[in-house]
Scaffold this active site. Structure first.
Site, PDB file in Angstrom:
ATOM      1  N   ASP A  14       0.870  -1.166   0.000  1.00 33.12           N
ATOM      2  CA  ASP A  14       0.000   0.000   0.000  1.00 33.12           C
ATOM      3  C   ASP A  14       0.918   1.230   0.000  1.00 33.12           C
ATOM      4  O   ASP A  14       2.145   1.116   0.095  1.00 33.12           O
ATOM      5  CB  ASP A  14      -0.965  -0.017   1.192  1.00 33.12           C
ATOM      6  CG  ASP A  14      -2.187   0.879   0.937  1.00 33.12           C
ATOM      7  OD1 ASP A  14      -2.127   1.731   0.032  1.00 33.12           O
ATOM      8  OD2 ASP A  14      -3.195   0.743   1.647  1.00 33.12           O
ATOM      9  N   TRP A  15       0.318   2.392  -0.109  1.00 36.09           N
ATOM     10  CA  TRP A  15       1.046   3.660  -0.237  1.00 36.09           C
ATOM     11  C   TRP A  15       2.084   3.807   0.891  1.00 36.09           C
ATOM     12  O   TRP A  15       1.715   4.011   2.040  1.00 36.09           O
ATOM     13  CB  TRP A  15       0.033   4.806  -0.210  1.00 36.09           C
ATOM     14  CG  TRP A  15       0.605   6.165  -0.448  1.00 36.09           C
ATOM     15  CD1 TRP A  15       1.301   6.922   0.446  1.00 36.09           C
ATOM     16  CD2 TRP A  15       0.509   6.939  -1.655  1.00 36.09           C
ATOM     17  NE1 TRP A  15       1.650   8.119  -0.124  1.00 36.09           N
ATOM     18  CE2 TRP A  15       1.171   8.162  -1.416  1.00 36.09           C
ATOM     19  CE3 TRP A  15      -0.063   6.734  -2.903  1.00 36.09           C
ATOM     20  CZ2 TRP A  15       1.265   9.167  -2.377  1.00 36.09           C
ATOM     21  CZ3 TRP A  15       0.027   7.732  -3.857  1.00 36.09           C
ATOM     22  CH2 TRP A  15       0.689   8.932  -3.590  1.00 36.09           C
TER      23      TRP A  15
END
Ligand code: NOJ
Length: 708
Positions: free
Chosen positions: A241-242
């Site tokens: 994820d980010w």
């Protein structure tokens, strides 16, 4: 490929600045994927650098969060789940893919198939609610819709089931929070939708932000390698994820970005989203022998395999005109259908659908005409100018039938000013019926938008009290990203329709439901609590050793100085009682349905048998309508305790008034398997309960036995 070129494929950046700036990196072979690029002209320009100017000519993979629509916005995923119709999810995802791929996007970060049993968690809006089976069915349909018949079709986009795994169990519903899910619960509840998506051919997976039992998912070898690849045979690629790789520093799991890269890659991550630790540190980690070059080769193979499957090497460019694709008539029609099927009728004292005798309606509430808000969370690309609001739709579609007086009372959902309420009350006084559109603005749900209180925000409760005090019947329509604790508003209303955030076409869908052109058929995909203190409250809980008998004394009836054990020493809340506001699977129709003649093919089955369950459903009311028929089972005694009920099948049946149809469910006994005391997935012989019912708390119990 040089080592640097390989590591470049494992690097994803978020689009920034001009093409030339990104072009420098692309030309060096330092970028494998770009997210947040949505202009087909720019996509082609970037792709041209990758294909024609980098040494190896490997095309970029362009990604975007296309969550419930790209341009045409469908109901939020939780709303779509309320349809209990995988066809709705598949069609929505297909259309989203057609629109997004027209802009050059070939990868979306969806579906979110995190099981979520806590509506305080803002991201409950993005998933399918509390149930592993419903989430699996809707998740698989969504993957199919995005990926189409074949990934190589230029309108297909790679799906990315997320967040792997357990993210929805964030402690206290506070986003990004730690989870504590033991392996058995992980396997029985949280993993099944991800396994189903893998079997359906999902091309990529995203790790989650949470640490489970102390291990952040981005550094969790057990889930990324042992389960995803080892047990499920996944051959696509895994993206973080980010910045979740370098966020392991804040978690206290790694000391610095170098260790973040080390632990991510060694755990089985293939691509890093935006935090650049792979490019910066993998070369030296390989030199130091801490990461094997074979791990890098494996990751690059996984990434390139998907790029090949998408046909990017053959067709890297897109045509640059999109006008005939965005917001196409058929897309809007499908979005309307989805919004119709997503709405749940929670209460109806006969006021809906509105009768011919209704001449004047007062439309009140901050969400009656809020084109941005009804789109919901994660709508980067949807244009509110295309939104059709309930007010506009009622005027346009039914303006010749009723006089519409519009007085919103409040200007937005958090508006605390009560000044406008008197005007809404005056409108109510002049009308035959009040239509009150309340709920949450889009910004109140979604990522990082958790709430500790689920009451209607601002002065919305006062607005409902005030218009109800006129004595006019109030139809309350709630648009929200989650279940809200609306018990008091339900009491005050003659009818309640729960629409979630219904998207671009929410207005016409709701207008048609209110005026009876359409009949509600949605069912709650998550339990609606009475009050926040009941959370977590979900139907598939395990029994305690002291389940409530429902004869216990509740708070208002407790005598002063009552004896310690006099209330019943069982498991319940003195103040909230035994039940939620609405159980899982609940929803009314304008018509009524009768369930008759439930019959099981066998009362004793072997492990490889198929149980066939039949039931006659009759429409006993006056409207044609659709019922979602649900089949639940309970494994009575196990080597570990089992949920009191589990959804195993559902289907939608459309019936004309008076019509009867037989619903047939085939349930292979194999699907009664669970991860048992030995952490083995197996069907344990013994007694089972079975219900065919209109929601999770209804229906007569039947029984059958699984033999050794
Ligand atoms: C963070 C979110 O958790 C994830 O769901 C999303 O896909 C990425 N950001 C990319 O925007």
């Amino acid at each position: 490929m040089t080592l640097e070129e390989k590591i470049g494929q494992m690097n994803q950046i978020s689009s920034y600045g001009n093409i030339e700036d990104m072009g420098v990196l692309i030309k060096r072979g330092e970028i494998g994927s770009i997210l947040n690029e949505v202009d087909p002209v720019r996509v082609n320009a970037l792709q041209r650098v990758a294909v024609e100017e980098s040494r190896l000519g490997i095309p970029l993979l362009i990604a975007r969060d296309v969550i419930h629509g790209f341009k045409t916005i469908f109901p939020i995923p939780l709303g779509q789940a309320a349809s209990f119709n995988p066809g709705i999810a598949e069609e929505g995802a297909r259309i989203s893919a057609i629109e997004a791929s027209a802009a050059g996007i070939r990868w979306t970060f969806a579906p979110m198939i995190d099981i979520a049993r806590d509506p305080r968690w803002g991201r409950v809006a993005e998933g399918c609610g509390e149930d592993p089976y419903l989430t699996s069915v809707m998740g698989v349909a969504t993957v199919r819709g995005y990926q189409g018949e074949s990934l190589s079709d230029p309108t297909s986009i790679a799906a990315c089931p997320k967040h792997f795994v357990g993210y929805g169990a964030a402690e206290g519903g506070r986003d990004y929070n730690s989870t504590f899910i033991p392996e058995r619960q992980l396997r029985n509840v949280y993993l099944p939708p991800f396994e189903a998506a893998a079997k359906a051919g999902a091309a990529t997976y995203m790790t989650s932000f949470n640490d489970n039992d102390g291990v952040p998912s981005t550094g969790n070898k057990f889930i990324l390698q042992d389960v995803l690849r080892g047990e499920w045979g996944f051959d696509g690629f895994v993206v973080t994820d980010w910045a979740s790789a370098t966020e392991m520093i804040a978690h206290g799991f790694v000391a610095d970005a170098k260790e973040a890269a080390l632990k991510s890659v060694n755990a089985g991550v293939d691509m890093e989203m935006v935090s650049y630790s792979f490019v910066n540190y993998l070369p030296e980690l390989i030199k130091e022998g801490k990461v094997k070059e074979s791990a890098i080769n494996e990751a690059v193979r996984n990434i390139l395999r998907i790029k090949f499957r998408l046909g990017l090497f053959d067709h890297p460019y897109v045509r640059e005109t999109t006008e005939d694709i965005f917001y196409a008539e058929a897309h809007l029609e499908a979005a309307k259908r989805a919004a119709v099927e997503s709405a749940i009728l929670l209460k109806n004292e006969g006021i809906l659908p509105l009768k011919e005798s209704v001449c004047t309606v007062a439309v009140v509430g901050p969400l009656a005409d809020a084109p941005h808000e009804q789109l919901g969370t994660w709508i980067f690309d949807g244009d509110k100018n295309y939104t059709q609001t309930p007010l506009a739709a009622i005027r346009q579609l039914y303006g010749d039938r009723v006089e519409v007086i519009y007085e919103p009372g409040l200007s937005y959902s958090r508006d605390k000013s009560t000044e406008g309420i008197s005007r809404a009350v005056a409108a109510a006084a002049r009308a035959d019926v009040v239509l009150a559109f309340v709920g949450e603005e889009a910004i109140l749900s979604g990522e990082a938008h958790s709430l500790a209180d689920l009451h209607l925000q601002g002065a919305q409760s006062q607005l409902i009290e005030a218009v109800a005090a006129t004595g006019k019947p109030v139809v309350t329509v709630v648009m929200a990203g989650r279940p809200l604790t609306i018990g008091r508003q339900v009491e005050l209303s003659a009818a309640v329709l729960y629409a979630f955030h219904p998207g671009t076409m929410g207005g016409p869908a709701l207008a048609d439901l209110i005026f009876g052109k359409e009949v509600p058929s949605g069912k709650t995909p998550i339990t609606f609590p009475k009050m926040v203190g009941q959370i977590p409250v979900y139907y598939a809980h395990h029994n305690t050793g002291r389940p409530a008998s429902r004869t216990e004394t509740l708070i208002d009836d407790i005598p002063v100085e009552a004896g310690q054990t006099s209330l019943g020493n069982t498991s319940f809340y003195l103040d909230a009682g035994f039940d939620p506001l609405y159980p899982f699977g609940y929803g009314l129709s304008y018509t009524t349905f009768r369930y008759d003649n439930i019959r099981l093919s066998d009362s004793e089955l072997k492990k490889n048998d198929i149980l066939t369950v039949e039931c006659d459903i009759t429409n006993t009311g006056e409207y044609e309508g659709t019922e979602v028929v649900q089949l639940y089972v309970q494994d009575k005694v196990g080597s570990v305790t089992r949920p009191v009920k589990e959804l195993k099948r559902f289907t939608r049946v459309n019936l004309k008034p008076g019509e009867t149809r037989t619903v047939v469910f085939d349930l292979p006994v194999e699907e009664l398997a669970f991860w048992n005391i030995d952490m083995v997935r197996t069907v344990e012989p013994g007694d089972f309960g079975l219900w065919v019912a209109t929601h999770s708390q209804s229906g007569d119990e039947f029984s059958f036995k699984v033999m050794d």
